[in-house]
Design an enzyme around this catalytic site. Sequence first.
Site, PDB file in Angstrom:
ATOM      1  N   CYS A 225      -5.635 -13.464  -4.597  1.00 32.65           N
ATOM      2  CA  CYS A 225      -6.942 -12.944  -4.085  1.00 32.65           C
ATOM      3  C   CYS A 225      -7.999 -13.749  -4.600  1.00 32.65           C
ATOM      4  CB  CYS A 225      -7.037 -11.707  -4.322  1.00 32.65           C
ATOM      5  SG  CYS A 225      -5.971 -10.660  -3.522  1.00 32.65           S
TER       6      CYS A 225
ATOM      7  N   ASP B 252      -7.397 -16.310 -10.489  1.00 35.38           N
ATOM      8  CA  ASP B 252      -6.622 -15.738  -9.734  1.00 35.38           C
ATOM      9  C   ASP B 252      -6.013 -16.749  -8.608  1.00 35.38           C
ATOM     10  OD1 ASP B 252      -5.057 -13.790  -8.526  1.00 35.38           O
ATOM     11  OD2 ASP B 252      -6.736 -13.064  -7.723  1.00 35.38           O
TER      12      ASP B 252
ATOM     13  N   HIS C  10      -6.586 -12.228 -11.873  1.00 39.44           N
ATOM     14  CA  HIS C  10      -6.567 -11.247 -11.025  1.00 39.44           C
ATOM     15  C   HIS C  10      -7.122  -9.993 -11.557  1.00 39.44           C
ATOM     16  CE1 HIS C  10      -5.208  -9.356  -7.178  1.00 39.44           C
ATOM     17  NE2 HIS C  10      -4.827  -8.471  -7.896  1.00 39.44           N
ATOM     18  N   MET C  11      -6.918  -9.807 -12.905  1.00 39.62           N
ATOM     19  CA  MET C  11      -7.263  -8.554 -13.431  1.00 39.62           C
ATOM     20  C   MET C  11      -8.388  -8.847 -14.593  1.00 39.62           C
ATOM     21  SD  MET C  11      -3.906  -6.550 -13.810  1.00 39.62           S
ATOM     22  CE  MET C  11      -2.808  -7.828 -14.415  1.00 39.62           C
TER      23      MET C  11
ATOM     24  N   SER D 258      -7.877  -5.963  -6.120  1.00 44.27           N
ATOM     25  CA  SER D 258      -6.435  -6.157  -5.265  1.00 44.27           C
ATOM     26  C   SER D 258      -6.634  -5.632  -3.798  1.00 44.27           C
ATOM     27  CB  SER D 258      -5.244  -5.966  -6.221  1.00 44.27           C
ATOM     28  OG  SER D 258      -4.187  -6.712  -5.734  1.00 44.27           O
TER      29      SER D 258
END
Length: 508
Positions: free
Chosen positions: A418, A415, A474-475, A219
Amino acid sequence: MKYLNLVFVLQLLISIKYASFGRAFSLFEDDTTFANLDKQLKLPQNTQQTLKLDRLNHDDPLFTTFISSVDTDYSLRLRTVDPSKLGIDTVKQWSGYMDYKDSKHFFYWFFESRNDPANDPIILWLNGGPGCSSFTGLLFELGPSSIGADMKPIHNPYSWNNNASMIFLEQPLGVGFSYGDEKVSSTKLAGKDAYIFLELFFEAFPHLRSNDFHIAGESYAGHYIPQIAHEIVVKNPERTFNLTSVMIGNGITDPLIQADYYEPMACGKGGYHPVLSSEECEKMSKAAGRCRRLNKLCYASKSSLPCIVATAYCDSALLEPYINTGLNVYDIRGPCEDNSTDGMCYTGLRYVDQYMNFPEVQETLGSDVHNYSGCDNDVFTGFLFTGDGSKPFQQYIAELLNHNIPVLIYAGDKDYICNWLGNHAWSNELEWINKRRYQRRMLRPWVSKETGEELGQVKNYGPFTFLRIYDAGHMVPYDQPEASLEMVNSWISGNRAFSDLSTLENAS
């Protein structure tokens, strides 16, 4: 990354003492420069509140203190963490603070590798925000344990410390258990502090100086990591520790290019069905051009003001339509979980906050601070009012590559904030000595050596690799823990192309 709450952002910007804020936004209609904007806009004098802390005595006799050999104003406090008290892992652990006089104190937690700590690589992990704790990575994504609803650790068999020792650093100042009287509200300042921490860390652990050392994060760490690596390349040319590579997951590194890929991701061009109407997609496509012009002005300016305006407009035009759908900005496949922490969308993050606020946890770790929060709004606001989020950091990635330091850009393909399209695009346009050769490489399947399953797509030339990871948000370590561990193990073992070893030479 703590996404910008649009109402919050606009309220902050309206608070700027300027009679007609619409006059600034009229600049969006053309390519007018910001020559007079500095005089027109007046930023608040105090954009970051003083931290209100309940501090413990940091003269704890359980700490060992190392004074910097370069600058005696800096020191590193270190204490052994008894693994049996918290049960996060059975390996050797240390926690403590890097201190600068009495004004800055950065907290860290260090875990040895489960495999061969004397020889295995070391990884520094950073989360984003700006203003979010790296203990999100530790206790929710890729660390030795996660925290369950019963507030007990859950062993993680896919922890990145299976084959590497892990440092989790709370930065910038004001994040998690880190605290101080000074303010850090830019990536440049944060990078300087992190570099000094690394110098002190390797002074305290001199037997690890020759081990491979990697910096990884996700991120907003797409800002932090290039800046920290730049500090190392410039200030540590003789390499008193061994910077081996950097890894950035779903990062924000080149905002100008990445902003162009919100509309494609929301409108069905990123491998997932459209989540906006055709009318909304058309409107967003037009707004992207205006956002690009504002970001160009930000990139060209030495002032923060064009960057603040670019952030406000681009987030309003390109994030707000998506947020209004109710979908999770970190995972396009569904809404945020119920009862999740503010703005973070995952219930498990609330468990981390609760756990880190237990007195017995803070006492075991030697925290100087009683009140822990996974993300700090004051830090976030401070960065917002320097326009830091819209500033470029990809030039430092090129610097690393030109020094033949490997770089991995990886991205979960579900995601939004990003997204993989934007990360693939900026990495493809990066100006470095082998840009053309890299551009000629095509994405090809990344196949698991363990299962034979196709896990994603990879593109590599020399020291530069882009990796798309299927069905992760995202993760990545949270959504695809097995693939995440295979990725990091392959990378730190030297397989930069993620190829079968028989084809590695041709692929790289």
